[in-house]
Design a protein around this motif. Structure first.
Motif, short mmCIF file in Angstrom:
data_model
loop_
_atom_site.label_atom_id
_atom_site.label_comp_id
_atom_site.label_asym_id
_atom_site.label_seq_id
_atom_site.Cartn_x
_atom_site.Cartn_y
_atom_site.Cartn_z
N UNK A 120 -32.55 27.24 -3.30
CA UNK A 120 -32.02 26.60 -2.10
C UNK A 120 -33.14 25.95 -1.30
N UNK A 121 -34.25 26.68 -1.15
CA UNK A 121 -35.39 26.15 -0.40
C UNK A 121 -35.96 24.89 -1.03
N UNK A 122 -36.10 24.89 -2.36
CA UNK A 122 -36.63 23.72 -3.05
C UNK A 122 -35.65 22.56 -2.93
N UNK A 123 -34.35 22.86 -3.01
CA UNK A 123 -33.34 21.82 -2.87
C UNK A 123 -33.39 21.18 -1.49
N UNK A 124 -33.51 22.00 -0.45
CA UNK A 124 -33.62 21.46 0.92
C UNK A 124 -34.92 20.66 1.06
N UNK A 125 -35.99 21.19 0.47
CA UNK A 125 -37.27 20.49 0.52
C UNK A 125 -37.19 19.12 -0.13
N UNK A 126 -36.53 19.04 -1.30
CA UNK A 126 -36.36 17.75 -1.98
C UNK A 126 -35.54 16.79 -1.14
N UNK A 127 -34.52 17.33 -0.47
CA UNK A 127 -33.67 16.50 0.41
C UNK A 127 -34.49 15.94 1.57
N UNK A 128 -35.27 16.80 2.22
CA UNK A 128 -36.09 16.37 3.35
C UNK A 128 -37.14 15.36 2.89
N UNK A 129 -37.75 15.65 1.75
CA UNK A 129 -38.88 14.85 1.26
C UNK A 129 -38.46 13.43 0.88
N UNK A 130 -37.26 13.28 0.34
CA UNK A 130 -36.90 11.99 -0.25
C UNK A 130 -35.70 11.29 0.40
N UNK A 131 -34.91 12.01 1.21
CA UNK A 131 -33.68 11.41 1.70
C UNK A 131 -33.59 11.31 3.22
N UNK A 132 -34.23 12.20 3.95
CA UNK A 132 -34.15 12.15 5.42
C UNK A 132 -35.28 11.27 5.95
N UNK A 133 -34.95 10.20 6.68
CA UNK A 133 -35.99 9.29 7.19
C UNK A 133 -37.00 10.02 8.06
N UNK A 134 -38.24 9.59 7.95
CA UNK A 134 -39.32 10.23 8.70
C UNK A 134 -39.08 10.17 10.21
N UNK A 135 -38.54 9.06 10.68
CA UNK A 135 -38.39 8.90 12.14
C UNK A 135 -37.40 9.91 12.72
N UNK A 136 -36.41 10.35 11.92
CA UNK A 136 -35.45 11.35 12.41
C UNK A 136 -36.14 12.70 12.58
N UNK A 137 -36.93 13.07 11.58
CA UNK A 137 -37.66 14.35 11.65
C UNK A 137 -38.66 14.32 12.79
N UNK A 138 -39.35 13.19 12.94
CA UNK A 138 -40.35 13.08 14.01
C UNK A 138 -39.70 13.18 15.39
N UNK A 139 -38.49 12.65 15.52
CA UNK A 139 -37.79 12.71 16.80
C UNK A 139 -37.42 14.15 17.16
N UNK A 140 -37.00 14.92 16.14
CA UNK A 140 -36.53 16.28 16.39
C UNK A 140 -37.68 17.27 16.53
N UNK A 141 -38.58 17.29 15.55
CA UNK A 141 -39.67 18.28 15.57
C UNK A 141 -41.04 17.63 15.32
N UNK A 142 -41.16 16.37 15.66
CA UNK A 142 -42.44 15.68 15.51
C UNK A 142 -43.42 16.03 16.61
N UNK A 143 -44.60 15.50 16.49
CA UNK A 143 -45.66 15.81 17.44
C UNK A 143 -45.40 15.33 18.84
N UNK A 144 -44.53 14.32 18.98
CA UNK A 144 -44.25 13.78 20.31
C UNK A 144 -43.22 14.60 21.08
N UNK A 145 -42.59 15.54 20.40
CA UNK A 145 -41.60 16.39 21.07
C UNK A 145 -42.29 17.68 21.51
N UNK A 146 -42.46 17.90 22.82
CA UNK A 146 -43.17 19.10 23.28
C UNK A 146 -42.42 20.40 22.97
N UNK A 147 -41.14 20.29 22.62
CA UNK A 147 -40.35 21.48 22.31
C UNK A 147 -40.21 21.71 20.80
N UNK A 148 -41.00 20.99 20.00
CA UNK A 148 -40.87 21.07 18.55
C UNK A 148 -41.06 22.49 18.02
#
Length: 338
Positions: free
Chosen positions: A222-250
């Motif tokens: 399950x972990x590898x499957x989620x990792x593959x999904x994050x790595x190749x399918x979820x756009x970087x800008x979405x992840x950065x918005x939620x838990x990126x370095x610019x979010x002080x609550x990450x």
């Protein structure tokens, strides 16, 4: 010095990172399946196959070695080692002994009950309970294969420090009366540990490999499957918005998301690798991993059957705050590790 560096580089690349396996899987995906690893589907297949095989190879080898070492430290001997030591030394020893037990958070609780019923100081047993799922040799080496020796070593150190400080603080709060009464009433017979032969230790180590693989394989997949999904399918800008370095609550978000999940460190590593590859701060990634492994919801429920609500709440708060402090500290000092 160059020869030594070359040797360790070879060990890291071929044994831990398994570059040969990555290349083999790339050929499988591109030459046989006719998919490019630079595209989403091919890249996802490569990530999934490569990480799954690598984790299971490392797990099998490392759990065997750790279990062989652990066969010299059965619970009876561990109780004796901890029984005569109090204070900060006891917390340090409890945390260190937790590192040689390849247990998830739920599996550590029966040992916690045994230590408590044997009359060991509560702070020492909590130091063990925190460190056991967080840190062990296998997690260190697999972390090193994903993130390098600096981050792996730093993770181990802060994990042990968190276990020592958490156990020490609980000990200073004098919370013994908040352990459920039946735990203290459990008889803990003083049994002399049986000396095993090499053959018996080998058999034990093999059985541990089988048992732990059977217990964690689903979470790894399950972990590898989620990792593959994050790595190749979820756009970087979405992840950065939620838990990126610019979010002080990450860090807070990563910790809060990790707590309800149930997996051990081997199941969370592929997710952490994918998040790190998307530019998520190393402190945020480590906070997520620590929250999943040390404060999973099932383990909190199990621990709630052993200790009273006040002690359970204090434990969760102490560990959660410690994890978040570690996360923000690592993010602030990320230039040291990357």
């Amino acid at each position: 010095m160059e020869i030594i560096n070359a040797f360790f580089s070879f060990i890291n690349n071929e044994f831990l990172k398994m570059n040969w396996l990555s290349e083999l899987v790339r050929r499988l995906v591109e030459d046989i399946l006719n998919l490019s690893v630079s595209e989403r589907i091919g890249g996802s297949l490569h990530f999934f196959i490569y990480d799954t095989i690598k984790i299971f190879i490392l797990l099998s080898v490392l759990i065997f070695l750790i279990s062989y070492i652990q066969s010299y430290f059965p619970p009876e001997r561990t109780k004796k080692l901890l029984g005569g030591i109090k204070g900060i030394k006891g917390n340090i020893l409890g945390a260190l002994l937790g590192t040689v037990t390849p247990f998830c958070s739920c599996s550590s609780i029966p040992i916690f009950i045994g230590f408590t019923s044997a009359g060991l100081p509560l702070g020492i047993t909590f130091s063990f309970l925190i460190s056991s799922p967080l840190v062990d040799l296998a997690s260190f080496l697999i972390l090193m294969s994903f993130f390098g020796i600096k981050i792996a070593l730093a993770y181990v150190i802060v994990g042990i420090v968190l276990a020592v400080l958490g156990g020490t603080l609980i000990d200073k709060l004098n919370m013994e009366s908040y352990v459920e009464g039946y735990v203290r009433e459990i008889e803990s017979p003083d049994i002399e540990p049986i000396e095993l032969t090499i053959k018996e230790r080998t058999f034990y180590s093999k059985s541990q490999v089988k048992e732990i693989i059977q217990r964690v394989w689903m979470y790894v997949i399950i972990g590898v499957g989620i990792g593959a999904l994050i790595h190749n399918w979820i756009p970087t800008h979405i992840i950065e918005t939620i838990i990126g370095g610019n979010n002080p609550f990450a860090v807070i978000i990563a910790t809060a998301v990790g707590i309800p999940m149930y997996a051990d460190i081997f199941g969370t590593l592929p997710i952490a690798e994918a998040l790190f590859g998307k530019g998520v701060g190393i402190g945020t990634v480590l906070s997520f991993m620590m929250a999943v492994t040390a404060l999973s919801l099932p383990s909190i429920i199990m621990l709630g059957k052993v200790v009273k609500p006040k002690l359970l709440t204090i434990f969760v708060v102490i560990v959660s705050i410690g994890i978040m402090i570690i996360g923000y500290l690592f993010n602030a000092l990320s230039f040291i590790f990357i």
